[in-house]
Scaffold this motif. Structure first.
Motif, PDB file in Angstrom:
ATOM      1  N   ASP A  70       0.827  -1.210   0.000  1.00 57.18           N
ATOM      2  CA  ASP A  70       0.000   0.000   0.000  1.00 57.18           C
ATOM      3  C   ASP A  70       0.862   1.262   0.000  1.00 57.18           C
ATOM      4  O   ASP A  70       0.571   2.235  -0.709  1.00 57.18           O
ATOM      5  N   ALA A  71       1.917   1.256   0.800  1.00 53.22           N
ATOM      6  CA  ALA A  71       2.795   2.429   0.868  1.00 53.22           C
ATOM      7  C   ALA A  71       3.474   2.673  -0.473  1.00 53.22           C
ATOM      8  O   ALA A  71       3.619   3.823  -0.920  1.00 53.22           O
ATOM      9  N   LEU A  72       3.889   1.601  -1.136  1.00 49.27           N
ATOM     10  CA  LEU A  72       4.521   1.715  -2.442  1.00 49.27           C
ATOM     11  C   LEU A  72       3.545   2.285  -3.466  1.00 49.27           C
ATOM     12  O   LEU A  72       3.894   3.172  -4.266  1.00 49.27           O
ATOM     13  N   ALA A  73       2.307   1.808  -3.449  1.00 51.09           N
ATOM     14  CA  ALA A  73       1.303   2.291  -4.394  1.00 51.09           C
ATOM     15  C   ALA A  73       0.954   3.764  -4.134  1.00 51.09           C
ATOM     16  O   ALA A  73       0.807   4.549  -5.081  1.00 51.09           O
ATOM     17  N   ARG A  74       0.816   4.121  -2.879  1.00 50.17           N
ATOM     18  CA  ARG A  74       0.516   5.527  -2.562  1.00 50.17           C
ATOM     19  C   ARG A  74       1.641   6.436  -3.044  1.00 50.17           C
ATOM     20  O   ARG A  74       1.396   7.554  -3.510  1.00 50.17           O
ATOM     21  N   GLY A  75       2.861   5.953  -2.953  1.00 49.33           N
ATOM     22  CA  GLY A  75       3.989   6.749  -3.427  1.00 49.33           C
ATOM     23  C   GLY A  75       3.928   7.012  -4.920  1.00 49.33           C
ATOM     24  O   GLY A  75       4.495   7.995  -5.409  1.00 49.33           O
ATOM     25  N   ALA A  76       3.233   6.130  -5.651  1.00 50.32           N
ATOM     26  CA  ALA A  76       3.062   6.321  -7.090  1.00 50.32           C
ATOM     27  C   ALA A  76       1.820   7.139  -7.414  1.00 50.32           C
ATOM     28  O   ALA A  76       1.479   7.316  -8.585  1.00 50.32           O
ATOM     29  N   GLY A  77       1.111   7.601  -6.379  1.00 54.48           N
ATOM     30  CA  GLY A  77      -0.091   8.397  -6.586  1.00 54.48           C
ATOM     31  C   GLY A  77      -1.355   7.583  -6.711  1.00 54.48           C
ATOM     32  O   GLY A  77      -2.412   8.121  -7.055  1.00 54.48           O
TER      33      GLY A  77
ATOM     34  N   THR B  48      -6.106  -3.828  -4.095  1.00 49.76           N
ATOM     35  CA  THR B  48      -6.690  -3.199  -5.282  1.00 49.76           C
ATOM     36  C   THR B  48      -6.567  -1.689  -5.136  1.00 49.76           C
ATOM     37  O   THR B  48      -6.851  -1.127  -4.070  1.00 49.76           O
ATOM     38  N   TYR B  49      -6.164  -1.046  -6.241  1.00 48.42           N
ATOM     39  CA  TYR B  49      -5.900   0.395  -6.223  1.00 48.42           C
ATOM     40  C   TYR B  49      -6.655   1.082  -7.360  1.00 48.42           C
ATOM     41  O   TYR B  49      -7.018   0.454  -8.354  1.00 48.42           O
ATOM     42  N   ALA B  50      -6.857   2.380  -7.195  1.00 53.48           N
ATOM     43  CA  ALA B  50      -7.415   3.213  -8.253  1.00 53.48           C
ATOM     44  C   ALA B  50      -6.314   4.136  -8.757  1.00 53.48           C
ATOM     45  O   ALA B  50      -5.608   4.766  -7.969  1.00 53.48           O
ATOM     46  N   CYS B  51      -6.162   4.170 -10.071  1.00 58.02           N
ATOM     47  CA  CYS B  51      -5.188   5.066 -10.698  1.00 58.02           C
ATOM     48  C   CYS B  51      -5.853   5.721 -11.904  1.00 58.02           C
ATOM     49  O   CYS B  51      -6.992   5.423 -12.228  1.00 58.02           O
ATOM     50  N   ASP B  52      -5.151   6.621 -12.559  1.00 60.13           N
ATOM     51  CA  ASP B  52      -5.773   7.364 -13.661  1.00 60.13           C
ATOM     52  C   ASP B  52      -6.162   6.445 -14.825  1.00 60.13           C
ATOM     53  O   ASP B  52      -7.267   6.560 -15.366  1.00 60.13           O
ATOM     54  N   HIS B  53      -5.262   5.552 -15.209  1.00 58.55           N
ATOM     55  CA  HIS B  53      -5.522   4.675 -16.355  1.00 58.55           C
ATOM     56  C   HIS B  53      -4.973   3.283 -16.022  1.00 58.55           C
ATOM     57  O   HIS B  53      -3.763   3.052 -16.111  1.00 58.55           O
ATOM     58  N   ALA B  54      -5.870   2.376 -15.677  1.00 58.34           N
ATOM     59  CA  ALA B  54      -5.441   1.055 -15.211  1.00 58.34           C
ATOM     60  C   ALA B  54      -4.675   0.290 -16.289  1.00 58.34           C
ATOM     61  O   ALA B  54      -3.657  -0.345 -15.997  1.00 58.34           O
TER      62      ALA B  54
ATOM     63  N   ASP C  19      12.090 -12.147  -1.724  1.00 61.16           N
ATOM     64  CA  ASP C  19      13.297 -11.874  -2.497  1.00 61.16           C
ATOM     65  C   ASP C  19      13.027 -11.156  -3.819  1.00 61.16           C
ATOM     66  O   ASP C  19      13.947 -10.991  -4.628  1.00 61.16           O
ATOM     67  N   ARG C  20      11.782 -10.700  -4.041  1.00 68.10           N
ATOM     68  CA  ARG C  20      11.469 -10.017  -5.307  1.00 68.10           C
ATOM     69  C   ARG C  20      10.938  -8.594  -5.099  1.00 68.10           C
ATOM     70  O   ARG C  20      10.469  -7.965  -6.061  1.00 68.10           O
ATOM     71  N   TRP C  21      10.984  -8.091  -3.879  1.00 65.48           N
ATOM     72  CA  TRP C  21      10.488  -6.737  -3.643  1.00 65.48           C
ATOM     73  C   TRP C  21      11.271  -5.691  -4.432  1.00 65.48           C
ATOM     74  O   TRP C  21      10.705  -4.695  -4.898  1.00 65.48           O
ATOM     75  N   ALA C  22      12.566  -5.888  -4.585  1.00 61.72           N
ATOM     76  CA  ALA C  22      13.390  -4.897  -5.282  1.00 61.72           C
ATOM     77  C   ALA C  22      12.910  -4.718  -6.722  1.00 61.72           C
ATOM     78  O   ALA C  22      12.876  -3.585  -7.234  1.00 61.72           O
ATOM     79  N   GLN C  23      12.533  -5.806  -7.387  1.00 63.41           N
ATOM     80  CA  GLN C  23      12.025  -5.709  -8.750  1.00 63.41           C
ATOM     81  C   GLN C  23      10.759  -4.867  -8.796  1.00 63.41           C
ATOM     82  O   GLN C  23      10.582  -4.029  -9.693  1.00 63.41           O
ATOM     83  N   LEU C  24       9.865  -5.066  -7.820  1.00 66.75           N
ATOM     84  CA  LEU C  24       8.621  -4.304  -7.791  1.00 66.75           C
ATOM     85  C   LEU C  24       8.881  -2.836  -7.481  1.00 66.75           C
ATOM     86  O   LEU C  24       8.291  -1.948  -8.107  1.00 66.75           O
ATOM     87  N   GLU C  25       9.757  -2.571  -6.542  1.00 62.49           N
ATOM     88  CA  GLU C  25      10.066  -1.177  -6.185  1.00 62.49           C
ATOM     89  C   GLU C  25      10.692  -0.431  -7.353  1.00 62.49           C
ATOM     90  O   GLU C  25      10.372   0.739  -7.612  1.00 62.49           O
ATOM     91  N   THR C  26      11.578  -1.097  -8.099  1.00 63.18           N
ATOM     92  CA  THR C  26      12.193  -0.468  -9.271  1.00 63.18           C
ATOM     93  C   THR C  26      11.144  -0.162 -10.331  1.00 63.18           C
ATOM     94  O   THR C  26      11.169   0.901 -10.977  1.00 63.18           O
ATOM     95  N   ALA C  27      10.195  -1.078 -10.512  1.00 66.86           N
ATOM     96  CA  ALA C  27       9.143  -0.869 -11.506  1.00 66.86           C
ATOM     97  C   ALA C  27       8.253   0.303 -11.134  1.00 66.86           C
ATOM     98  O   ALA C  27       7.884   1.129 -11.980  1.00 66.86           O
ATOM     99  N   PHE C  28       7.879   0.408  -9.862  1.00 65.12           N
ATOM    100  CA  PHE C  28       7.045   1.529  -9.440  1.00 65.12           C
ATOM    101  C   PHE C  28       7.783   2.851  -9.598  1.00 65.12           C
ATOM    102  O   PHE C  28       7.180   3.873  -9.970  1.00 65.12           O
ATOM    103  N   ALA C  29       9.059   2.860  -9.317  1.00 66.86           N
ATOM    104  CA  ALA C  29       9.832   4.099  -9.440  1.00 66.86           C
ATOM    105  C   ALA C  29       9.871   4.601 -10.865  1.00 66.86           C
ATOM    106  O   ALA C  29      10.029   5.807 -11.110  1.00 66.86           O
ATOM    107  N   ALA C  30       9.717   3.669 -11.824  1.00 68.48           N
ATOM    108  CA  ALA C  30       9.797   4.061 -13.235  1.00 68.48           C
ATOM    109  C   ALA C  30       8.435   4.427 -13.827  1.00 68.48           C
ATOM    110  O   ALA C  30       8.366   4.851 -14.985  1.00 68.48           O
ATOM    111  N   LEU C  31       7.347   4.249 -13.080  1.00 66.36           N
ATOM    112  CA  LEU C  31       6.016   4.559 -13.628  1.00 66.36           C
ATOM    113  C   LEU C  31       5.848   6.064 -13.864  1.00 66.36           C
ATOM    114  O   LEU C  31       6.347   6.885 -13.090  1.00 66.36           O
TER     115      LEU C  31
END
Length: 332
Positions: free
Chosen positions: A263-270, A282-288, A320-332
C-alpha cells in the motif's frame, strides 16, 4: 453499479501469464506474477508417502483431512472436500432447482457464470439488502477485488431472508473473525460456506477446497462431490498444513505487514487504495491499462477489470522479489 443489474460480464481471470509473455516477451523466470491473490511463500511441503500416489484415498484419510479442516476453520459444520473452491462453485447451481440468484458484485465472476450456465436467472447487486428475497444469494467475504467485508452478524440476518446463502470465504484465512463458519448448524441450515486451501497456503496447484454446510444441504454437496473428490497427495499435504498453527500465525503476520508495505509503495506512485485483503490489494489510478502495461514492460503482471478503467489489483511478491517491484514503481 445500480442496485440490481443482469448484464453478464466477461469470464476473465488472473494467472494468465502466458498472455503477458506473448505480448511483452521474457521467460517465466523473468516475470513476477502478481495477477492472483496466492500466498507467494507457500507452506513447506514434506515428502508424500508413496501410497498416497498409488492407492485410492481411504475413508480414514479423508476423515483425517476433514478433522484438520474443522479445527482450522473452527466450525461445527459438515465439511465436504472439493476440487478447489472452484469445484465447489460449480456444484452450487445443482443444490436446488434453478430460480432467481443474486450475487453481491462486483466480485469473482465465476459465481454468476456457473449459475447462468445451469439455467439460473442471475442478477448482480451492490448492497446486501438487495439480495433479500433471492432463491439463492452469493456473497464473497472478504470480497475480491475490492476487499469489502460483510460482518458475520449481517450475513446471519441475510440468511433468514433468502432461500439459500452461499458465502465464499476463499480469502478469509488471514482474517478469521470475518468467517461465519463457526455459526453454521441448525440455526443456519440454508448457508453454504466455501473455503480455498490453495490461496492462503500458497499451493493453488494442489486444487483443494471445502464446502461447509449442515443437514440435507451438506448431504447434497457430498453427493455432488462424489467418492474421491481430492487426491491422496492433497490429503497428506493439507492435513499437515491445516494442523500447523504456528505456521498459520506467522504467515498471517507476514502477509499483513507485506500488504501494508505494498500500500505504501502504491501511494507513493499516486495510487489510491480501494481495498483488498492481506493476500491482494486493489488500487485506483488514472488509467489502469496504462499502469498494467507500464509494470509489464518491467516483467510484472497485474490484474485489471472489464468493469473499471481505474482499478488495478496486485498480489504480494515473495520476500526476495520486492526490489524488482520497487524499481518498476519508481519508473512509472
Amino acid at each position: 453499479m445500480d442496485s440490481l443489474t443482469q448484464t453478464p460480464l466477461p469470464r476473465d481471470h488472473g494467472g494468465n501469464l502466458d498472455a503477458a509473455m506473448t505480448v511483452f516477451g521474457g521467460t517465466r523466470a523473468d516475470w513476477l506474477d502478481l495477477s492472483t491473490g496466492i500466498n507467494p511463500e507457500p507452506y513447506p511441503v514434506l515428502p508424500v508417502p508413496a501410497e498416497a500416489w498409488t492407492a485410492l484415498p481411504k475413508r480414514s484419510d479423508m476423515e483425517r483431512l476433514i478433522a484438520a479442516a474443522r479445527s482450522a476453520y473452527d466450525t461445527p459444520a459438515r465439511i465436504v472436500p472439493m476440487n478447489g473452491a472452484q469445484g465447489a462453485i460449480q456444484s452450487v447451481p445443482a443444490l436446488r432447482s434453478p430460480g432467481r440468484a443474486v450475487v453481491l458484485a462486483p466480485t469473482y465472476n465465476e459465481h454468476a457464470a456457473a449459475l447462468r450456465h445451469f439455467g439460473w436467472d442471475v442478477a448482480e447487486a451492490a448492497t446486501l439488502s438487495a439480495l433479500e428475497g433471492a432463491d439463492l444469494a452469493v456473497v464473497v467475504n472478504p470480497n475480491n477485488p475490492d476487499g469489502r467485508r460483510s460482518p458475520p452478524e449481517a450475513l446471519g440476518a441475510l440468511a433468514l431472508r433468502v432461500g439459500h446463502l452461499v458465502v465464499d470465504e476463499s480469502f478469509a484465512d488471514p482474517e478469521p473473525e470475518l468467517s461465519i463458519a463457526a455459526r453454521l448448524g441448525t440455526a443456519l441450515p440454508n448457508v453454504v460456506v466455501l473455503r480455498s486451501f490453495g490461496k492462503f497456503y500458497g499451493l493453488a496447484g494442489l486444487r483443494l477446497g471445502f464446502a461447509l454446510a449442515h443437514g440435507p444441504l451438506a448431504e447434497r454437496l457430498a453427493e455432488l462431490a462424489g467418492p474421491w473428490p481430492v487426491s491422496g497427495p492433497a490429503i497428506e499435504i493439507a492435513s499437515a498444513a491445516l494442523a500447523d498453527d504456528a505456521w498459520r500465525a506467522e504467515t498471517m503476520q507476514r502477509l499483513t505487514g507485506d500488504a501494508a508495505r505494498l500500500d505504501a509503495l502504491a501511494r507513493g506512485a499516486g495510487w489510491q487504495v480501494v481495498g483488498g485483503s492481506p493476500l491482494f490489494r486493489t488500487y485506483a489510478c488514472d488509467h489502469a491499462r496504462a499502469a498494467q502495461e507500464g509494470l509489464a514492460t518491467r516483467r510484472i503482471w497485474s490484474r485489471i477489470f472489464p468493469y473499471s478503467d481505474s482499478w488495478i489489483r496486485l498480489g504480494l511478491p515473495p520476500s526476495d522479489r520486492w526490489a524488482q517491484l520497487e524499481t518498476a514503481f519508481a519508473a512509472l
